[in-house]
Design a protein around this motif. Structure first.
Motif, PDB file in Angstrom:
ATOM      1  N   GLY A 152       0.811  -1.215   0.000  1.00 34.57           N
ATOM      2  CA  GLY A 152       0.000   0.000   0.000  1.00 34.57           C
ATOM      3  C   GLY A 152       0.842   1.261   0.000  1.00 34.57           C
ATOM      4  O   GLY A 152       0.507   2.240  -0.675  1.00 34.57           O
ATOM      5  N   TYR A 153       1.937   1.242   0.748  1.00 35.63           N
ATOM      6  CA  TYR A 153       2.825   2.403   0.776  1.00 35.63           C
ATOM      7  C   TYR A 153       3.291   2.742  -0.640  1.00 35.63           C
ATOM      8  O   TYR A 153       3.229   3.897  -1.074  1.00 35.63           O
ATOM      9  CB  TYR A 153       4.026   2.138   1.693  1.00 35.63           C
ATOM     10  N   PHE A 154       3.755   1.714  -1.356  1.00 36.80           N
ATOM     11  CA  PHE A 154       4.283   1.960  -2.702  1.00 36.80           C
ATOM     12  C   PHE A 154       3.180   2.313  -3.710  1.00 36.80           C
ATOM     13  O   PHE A 154       3.361   3.221  -4.511  1.00 36.80           O
ATOM     14  CB  PHE A 154       5.137   0.791  -3.179  1.00 36.80           C
ATOM     15  N   THR A 155       2.068   1.602  -3.670  1.00 36.59           N
ATOM     16  CA  THR A 155       1.016   1.953  -4.636  1.00 36.59           C
ATOM     17  C   THR A 155       0.463   3.347  -4.373  1.00 36.59           C
ATOM     18  O   THR A 155       0.199   4.099  -5.313  1.00 36.59           O
ATOM     19  CB  THR A 155      -0.144   0.925  -4.651  1.00 36.59           C
ATOM     20  N   ASP A 156       0.317   3.708  -3.102  1.00 34.56           N
ATOM     21  CA  ASP A 156      -0.181   5.048  -2.783  1.00 34.56           C
ATOM     22  C   ASP A 156       0.792   6.120  -3.265  1.00 34.56           C
ATOM     23  O   ASP A 156       0.371   7.176  -3.753  1.00 34.56           O
ATOM     24  CB  ASP A 156      -0.416   5.200  -1.284  1.00 34.56           C
ATOM     25  N   ARG A 157       2.096   5.887  -3.136  1.00 26.40           N
ATOM     26  CA  ARG A 157       3.080   6.892  -3.558  1.00 26.40           C
ATOM     27  C   ARG A 157       3.183   6.967  -5.069  1.00 26.40           C
ATOM     28  O   ARG A 157       3.301   8.032  -5.638  1.00 26.40           O
ATOM     29  CB  ARG A 157       4.471   6.564  -2.982  1.00 26.40           C
ATOM     30  N   TRP A 158       3.164   5.805  -5.715  1.00 29.34           N
ATOM     31  CA  TRP A 158       3.358   5.779  -7.162  1.00 29.34           C
ATOM     32  C   TRP A 158       2.125   6.185  -7.949  1.00 29.34           C
ATOM     33  O   TRP A 158       2.232   6.617  -9.092  1.00 29.34           O
ATOM     34  CB  TRP A 158       3.779   4.378  -7.602  1.00 29.34           C
ATOM     35  N   LEU A 159       0.944   6.015  -7.351  1.00 35.31           N
ATOM     36  CA  LEU A 159      -0.286   6.276  -8.092  1.00 35.31           C
ATOM     37  C   LEU A 159      -1.100   7.408  -7.456  1.00 35.31           C
ATOM     38  O   LEU A 159      -2.326   7.367  -7.457  1.00 35.31           O
ATOM     39  CB  LEU A 159      -1.135   4.993  -8.179  1.00 35.31           C
ATOM     40  N   GLN A 160      -0.435   8.414  -6.976  1.00 33.70           N
ATOM     41  CA  GLN A 160      -1.151   9.570  -6.432  1.00 33.70           C
ATOM     42  C   GLN A 160      -1.776  10.343  -7.575  1.00 33.70           C
ATOM     43  O   GLN A 160      -1.204  10.474  -8.644  1.00 33.70           O
ATOM     44  CB  GLN A 160      -0.191  10.493  -5.669  1.00 33.70           C
ATOM     45  N   GLY A 161      -2.963  10.874  -7.299  1.00 31.96           N
ATOM     46  CA  GLY A 161      -3.681  11.613  -8.336  1.00 31.96           C
ATOM     47  C   GLY A 161      -3.109  12.975  -8.583  1.00 31.96           C
ATOM     48  O   GLY A 161      -2.240  13.477  -7.954  1.00 31.96           O
TER      49      GLY A 161
END
Length: 161
Positions: A152-161
């Motif tokens: 979640g940490y990585f997906t949240d950082r990489w896919l921020q709107g």
């Protein structure tokens, strides 16, 4: 004076499915790596042996002949990392659609456990979790939490709107 609405704004979709798959798989691999390190540390202190359930599950999914655990390391790692990468696509889709943060990670723990249990029990390899000893249930949930929070940490950082 502006009026406040109780209906949240929908996030603007700026990510393609391909990008979610790519970033999800990458984050999932990092999540599994962190989970594996945590498992090895836990096993060092508890003496708990390695589980070959992922290898047995993949063996059954691919209709391979049964082999002893000593010959199952490659299958075990392929299922362990492959399943984590595939599951993380769900978390990437969550992130891309504005479902982010610790609450999302807690939801993702359940998703990952559900995927594991569905495959393991569908193939006849696993036992239903409520039949496990309590300490094994706790250990499994904690390891899946590490996976979920790192992913979640990585997906949240990489896919921020």
């Amino acid at each position: 004076m502006s009026r406040r609405t109780t209906i949240p704004e929908q996030p603007v979709r700026s990510f393609s499915l391909g990008r979610c798959i790519l970033y999800g798989c990458g984050a999932g691999l990092l999540g599994v790596a962190a989970m594996t390190v945590g498992e090895k540390i836990e096993q060092y202190f508890t003496g708990r042996p390695s589980s070959y359930v992922p290898g047995h599950t993949l063996e059954r999914l691919l209709s391979l002949p049964a082999r002893p655990d000593s010959e199952r390391f490659g299958l075990n790692m392929a299922m362990h990392y492959g399943q984590g990468a595939a599951a993380a696509i769900i978390r990437a889709l969550m992130s891309a659609n504005g479902i982010r943060g610790p609450f999302s990670d807690f939801m993702f723990i359940s998703i990952r456990l559900m995927i594991d249990q569905t495959l393991e029990n569908w193939t006849g390899v696993g036992a239903l979790p409520w039949t496990w000893p309590e300490n094994e249930q706790i250990i499994d949930i904690l390891h899946k939490a590490v996976f979920a929070f790192v992913t979640g940490y990585f997906t949240d950082r990489w896919l921020q709107g």
